[in-house]
Scaffold this active site. Structure first.
Site, PDB file in Angstrom:
ATOM      1  N   GLU A  36       0.835  -1.194   0.000  1.00 47.70           N
ATOM      2  CA  GLU A  36       0.000   0.000   0.000  1.00 47.70           C
ATOM      3  C   GLU A  36       0.873   1.248   0.000  1.00 47.70           C
ATOM      4  OE1 GLU A  36      -1.879   0.834   3.735  1.00 47.70           O
ATOM      5  OE2 GLU A  36      -3.705   1.571   2.794  1.00 47.70           O
ATOM      6  N   HIS A  38       2.535   4.465   1.063  1.00 49.34           N
ATOM      7  CA  HIS A  38       2.831   5.028   2.382  1.00 49.34           C
ATOM      8  C   HIS A  38       3.567   6.355   2.232  1.00 49.34           C
ATOM      9  CE1 HIS A  38       1.537   1.207   4.110  1.00 49.34           C
ATOM     10  NE2 HIS A  38       1.623   1.748   5.306  1.00 49.34           N
ATOM     11  N   ASP A  47       3.386  -2.377   5.527  1.00 49.67           N
ATOM     12  CA  ASP A  47       2.409  -3.186   6.262  1.00 49.67           C
ATOM     13  C   ASP A  47       2.759  -4.671   6.257  1.00 49.67           C
ATOM     14  OD1 ASP A  47       1.165  -0.816   6.668  1.00 49.67           O
ATOM     15  OD2 ASP A  47      -0.603  -1.247   5.458  1.00 49.67           O
ATOM     16  N   HIS A 122      -1.925  -4.349   8.320  1.00 49.82           N
ATOM     17  CA  HIS A 122      -2.657  -3.428   7.431  1.00 49.82           C
ATOM     18  C   HIS A 122      -4.006  -3.104   8.056  1.00 49.82           C
ATOM     19  CE1 HIS A 122      -4.046  -1.644   3.676  1.00 49.82           C
ATOM     20  NE2 HIS A 122      -5.091  -2.458   3.671  1.00 49.82           N
ATOM     21  N   GLU A 124      -6.951  -1.964   7.238  1.00 47.32           N
ATOM     22  CA  GLU A 124      -8.235  -2.406   6.693  1.00 47.32           C
ATOM     23  C   GLU A 124      -8.405  -3.928   6.703  1.00 47.32           C
ATOM     24  OE1 GLU A 124      -6.230  -0.194   5.401  1.00 47.32           O
ATOM     25  OE2 GLU A 124      -7.320   1.615   4.795  1.00 47.32           O
ATOM     26  N   HIS A 175      -1.372   6.194   9.605  1.00 50.80           N
ATOM     27  CA  HIS A 175      -0.861   5.671   8.338  1.00 50.80           C
ATOM     28  C   HIS A 175       0.327   6.500   7.835  1.00 50.80           C
ATOM     29  CE1 HIS A 175      -0.936   3.792   4.417  1.00 50.80           C
ATOM     30  NE2 HIS A 175      -0.886   4.993   3.886  1.00 50.80           N
ATOM     31  N   GLU A 180       4.770   4.266  12.168  1.00 52.10           N
ATOM     32  CA  GLU A 180       5.246   3.429  11.058  1.00 52.10           C
ATOM     33  C   GLU A 180       6.599   3.930  10.544  1.00 52.10           C
ATOM     34  OE1 GLU A 180       1.666   1.164   8.835  1.00 52.10           O
ATOM     35  OE2 GLU A 180       1.893   3.259   8.256  1.00 52.10           O
TER      36      GLU A 180
HETATM   37 ZN   LIG Z   1       0.711   1.044   7.049  1.00 54.79          ZN
END
Ligand SMILES: [Zn+2]
Length: 270
Positions: A36, A38, A47, A122, A124, A175, A180
């Site tokens: 994904e 970032h 992730d 992740h 979601e 996010h 992270e």
């Molecule tokens: Zn992430």
């Protein structure tokens, strides 16, 4: 200073005849991640990299074997991952993701492991992962298996946050933010770019608005702020997470240490 372990026993290194005697009653750890966007400073693999590193350390400290990480994730959403407004994200639709996980769980149930640990990275994925586990009736499918699933951020305590990130924006908005970025600076500094984007108005949790204005919702795909990220903070957070997992798991399901071939553990890059 605690040392990370990246070289652990891997399920994929077993031969078929070794599987029954090695896996029955053992612990199997499966990182579930994503690819994904970032932001401009972190790679697409965040992730996956974080749960993978955590899974390796958990295997090293509590025993068991590591499954290859699941790299494709549920759909990125605008208020928790920037959505599909930015290039690079590769996703699976939610119903397909549940079906996929359900099939994997059915196959894994045949191994007779004592404990299956799923570490999610992740945002979601979480609800879909829990639904897949619940939907396959684990007490019937895995009568002798304890299934433990969690997202890594669920192990961060309120006390840790209050001490290290007093102005915390909420996990949905973290996010590509401070946690992270810091974890990646500790785990994989070679792939972290110099930019530290900041979005002054993180989206509220639990409110979905459409149409989405990606430039209002985020700054270059970052929902809060990466300012102040450091490898030191990432290191503190990583070991806080390791302690959290070890605390959840307690004693090993069985004193298993991987392939009974006489070969040592096999290294692999995270
Ligand atoms: Zn992430």
């Amino acid at each position: 200073m605690r040392q990370r372990t990246t070289s652990v026993s891997r399920y994929g290194d077993l031969t078929s005849p070794e599987v029954p005697r090695t896996m029955r009653g053992a612990t199997l750890v499966w990182p579930v991640g994503g690819l994904e966007q970032h932001g401009p400073h972190l790679p697409l693999s965040v992730d996956m990299d974080i749960p993978d590193a955590l899974a390796r350390q958990v295997v090293a400290e509590t025993g068991g074997l590591l499954l290859p990480g699941q790299p494709f994730s549920a759909r990125s959403l605008p208020q928790s991952g920037g959505g599909l407004h930015f290039p690079g994200t590769v996703h699976i639709g939610g119903s397909t993701f549940i079906d996929y996980l359900t099939s994997c769980l059915a196959a894994l149930s045949r191994l007779g492991v004592g404990r299956l640990v799923l570490i999610n990275g992740h945002y979601e994925n979480e609800g879909l992962l829990f639904e897949a586990i619940d939907g396959c009736a684990p007490t019937a499918l895995f009568p002798d298996t304890e299934v433990v699933a969690f997202s890594w951020w669920s192990l961060v305590t309120e006390d840790w946050l209050a001490e290290h990130i007093p102005r915390f924006p909420g996990w949905h908005a973290e996010h590509a933010g401070l946690t992270e970025t810091s974890l990646m600076m500790y785990l994989r500094p070679d792939v972290v770019r110099a930019e530290r984007p900041s979005h002054p108005s993180p989206p509220p949790a639990g409110v979905y608005r459409h149409p989405v204005d990606a430039d209002v919702m985020s700054h270059q795909g970052v929902l809060s702020s990466a300012a102040g990220a450091s490898a030191e903070l990432g290191e503190r957070l990583f070991w806080h997470l390791v302690d959290g997992v070890v605390g959840i798991l307690g004693t090993p399901a069985r004193d298993s240490a991987g392939p009974a071939t006489g070969h040592g553990p096999t290294a692999a890059a995270p």
